[in-house]
Write a protein that holds these residues in place. Sequence first.
Motif, short mmCIF file in Angstrom:
data_model
loop_
_atom_site.label_atom_id
_atom_site.label_comp_id
_atom_site.label_asym_id
_atom_site.label_seq_id
_atom_site.Cartn_x
_atom_site.Cartn_y
_atom_site.Cartn_z
N VAL A 1 20.52 -34.61 65.10
CA VAL A 1 20.07 -33.60 64.15
C VAL A 1 19.65 -32.29 65.33
CG1 VAL A 1 18.05 -32.71 62.91
CG2 VAL A 1 19.43 -34.78 62.52
N HIS A 2 19.21 -32.82 66.50
CA HIS A 2 18.86 -31.33 67.36
C HIS A 2 19.80 -31.08 67.89
CE1 HIS A 2 16.17 -29.73 70.56
NE2 HIS A 2 17.11 -29.97 71.29
N ALA A 3 20.87 -31.60 68.14
CA ALA A 3 22.10 -30.99 68.83
C ALA A 3 22.99 -30.02 67.78
CB ALA A 3 22.98 -31.84 69.24
N GLN A 4 23.02 -30.63 66.67
CA GLN A 4 23.31 -30.00 65.47
C GLN A 4 22.67 -28.51 65.08
OE1 GLN A 4 24.62 -32.24 61.97
NE2 GLN A 4 25.25 -30.51 60.87
N VAL A 5 21.26 -28.59 65.12
CA VAL A 5 20.55 -27.23 64.66
C VAL A 5 20.85 -26.46 66.00
CG1 VAL A 5 19.24 -28.20 63.12
CG2 VAL A 5 18.27 -28.24 65.48
N GLU A 6 20.82 -26.90 67.14
CA GLU A 6 21.08 -25.87 68.33
C GLU A 6 22.22 -25.23 68.34
OE1 GLU A 6 18.41 -27.15 72.07
OE2 GLU A 6 20.34 -28.40 71.89
N GLU A 7 23.44 -26.03 67.88
CA GLU A 7 24.69 -25.51 67.98
C GLU A 7 24.98 -24.65 66.76
OE1 GLU A 7 27.33 -28.75 68.38
OE2 GLU A 7 26.85 -29.48 70.29
N GLU A 8 24.25 -25.04 65.60
CA GLU A 8 24.73 -24.15 64.63
C GLU A 8 23.79 -22.97 64.49
OE1 GLU A 8 23.82 -26.39 60.94
OE2 GLU A 8 25.67 -27.68 61.29
N ILE A 9 22.41 -22.95 64.89
CA ILE A 9 21.69 -21.80 64.74
C ILE A 9 21.02 -21.18 65.93
CG2 ILE A 9 19.48 -21.05 63.96
CD1 ILE A 9 19.74 -23.40 62.02
N PHE A 10 20.55 -22.13 67.16
CA PHE A 10 20.23 -21.55 68.23
C PHE A 10 21.06 -20.86 69.31
CE2 PHE A 10 17.98 -21.72 72.40
CZ PHE A 10 16.83 -20.86 72.02
N TYR A 11 21.88 -21.84 69.68
CA TYR A 11 23.18 -21.41 70.57
C TYR A 11 24.06 -20.07 70.23
CZ TYR A 11 22.46 -25.83 73.17
OH TYR A 11 21.97 -26.97 73.90
N PRO A 12 24.41 -20.01 68.75
CA PRO A 12 25.02 -18.65 68.63
C PRO A 12 24.13 -17.46 68.64
CG PRO A 12 25.47 -20.30 67.07
CD PRO A 12 24.63 -20.95 67.99
N ALA A 13 22.88 -17.62 68.36
CA ALA A 13 22.11 -16.49 68.56
C ALA A 13 21.80 -16.04 69.81
CB ALA A 13 20.64 -16.77 67.79
N VAL A 14 21.54 -17.10 70.57
CA VAL A 14 21.54 -16.96 72.34
C VAL A 14 22.65 -16.18 73.04
CG1 VAL A 14 21.03 -17.88 74.42
CG2 VAL A 14 19.44 -18.63 72.33
N LYS A 15 23.78 -16.88 72.62
CA LYS A 15 24.97 -16.44 73.30
C LYS A 15 25.32 -14.87 72.75
CE LYS A 15 29.83 -17.36 73.44
NZ LYS A 15 30.38 -18.47 74.16
N ARG A 16 25.15 -14.40 71.40
CA ARG A 16 25.24 -13.25 71.11
C ARG A 16 24.13 -12.43 71.81
NH1 ARG A 16 25.62 -15.52 66.23
NH2 ARG A 16 23.66 -14.95 65.70
N ALA A 17 23.00 -12.75 71.88
CA ALA A 17 21.84 -11.96 72.35
C ALA A 17 21.96 -11.59 73.96
CB ALA A 17 20.60 -12.67 72.34
N LEU A 18 22.34 -12.79 74.61
CA LEU A 18 22.67 -12.59 76.11
C LEU A 18 24.00 -12.30 76.55
CD1 LEU A 18 20.88 -16.00 77.15
CD2 LEU A 18 19.65 -13.81 77.50
N HIS A 19 24.88 -12.13 75.67
CA HIS A 19 26.18 -11.96 75.96
C HIS A 19 26.74 -13.16 77.02
CE1 HIS A 19 26.02 -8.06 73.88
NE2 HIS A 19 25.07 -7.85 74.51
N ASP A 20 26.41 -14.33 76.64
CA ASP A 20 26.41 -15.51 77.76
C ASP A 20 27.85 -16.00 77.52
OD1 ASP A 20 25.23 -17.50 79.39
OD2 ASP A 20 25.75 -18.66 77.54
N LYS A 21 28.45 -16.49 78.63
CA LYS A 21 29.71 -17.09 78.79
C LYS A 21 29.52 -18.43 79.83
CE LYS A 21 32.45 -13.17 78.42
NZ LYS A 21 32.50 -12.03 77.92
N GLU A 22 28.25 -18.65 79.91
CA GLU A 22 28.01 -19.70 80.91
C GLU A 22 26.84 -20.76 80.20
OE1 GLU A 22 26.09 -20.80 85.28
OE2 GLU A 22 27.38 -18.83 85.04
N LEU A 23 25.82 -20.29 80.11
CA LEU A 23 24.74 -21.34 79.68
C LEU A 23 24.81 -22.17 78.41
CD1 LEU A 23 21.19 -19.47 80.12
CD2 LEU A 23 22.20 -21.22 81.43
N VAL A 24 25.51 -21.28 77.36
CA VAL A 24 25.72 -22.04 76.01
C VAL A 24 26.88 -22.88 75.97
CG1 VAL A 24 26.15 -21.36 73.57
CG2 VAL A 24 24.39 -20.16 74.58
#
Length: 168
Positions: free
Chosen positions: A60-83
């Motif tokens: 469940v934790h991995a799913q909510v990170e991948e669906e909600i948290f990671y996309p938001a972080v990726k957009r906000a940081l313009h991240d191409k590595e951490l996420v």
Amino acid sequence: MTTVTSKPSKLDSLPKAQDATVLLRADHTLVSGLFADYEKKPSPVKKKQLVAQICAELSVHAQVEEEIFYPAVKRALHDKELVPEATVEHATLRALIAEVEGVEPDGEMFDAKIKVLGEYVKHHVKEEQNEMFPKAKSTNLDMTKLGAEIAERKKALFAERSPDDFPV
């Protein structure tokens, strides 16, 4: 007249809206405690219960990170590595979960798989909490809004799971 009281469910204990990183850290702490309980070499029945809960919590934790948290972080940081790295780590976690979920704890190889899963989770958590979370908090992301979205999604995902995944 007899009053019937039911046991509190996993869903009742989910936190209300709060900072997303606080919510995710709470998950990390919970799973760490479950792994610590497993290391105490409980009975096979208790091992099976702990593994069911570990697998459910991690999934469940991995799913909510991948669906909600990671996309938001990726957009906000313009991240191409951490996420992307965290997403690959989740895929490895899922593979390890698939090897132990629903399987009878049958000896040293099973215990070794749980040990490796725990070590892998510890590594992943350290990277998230020391690198991703601080960077995410430095952005203009609304962490409380993200936390509310995560809490709601977790509630829905836990409702879909078997009560056996969360022994009291």
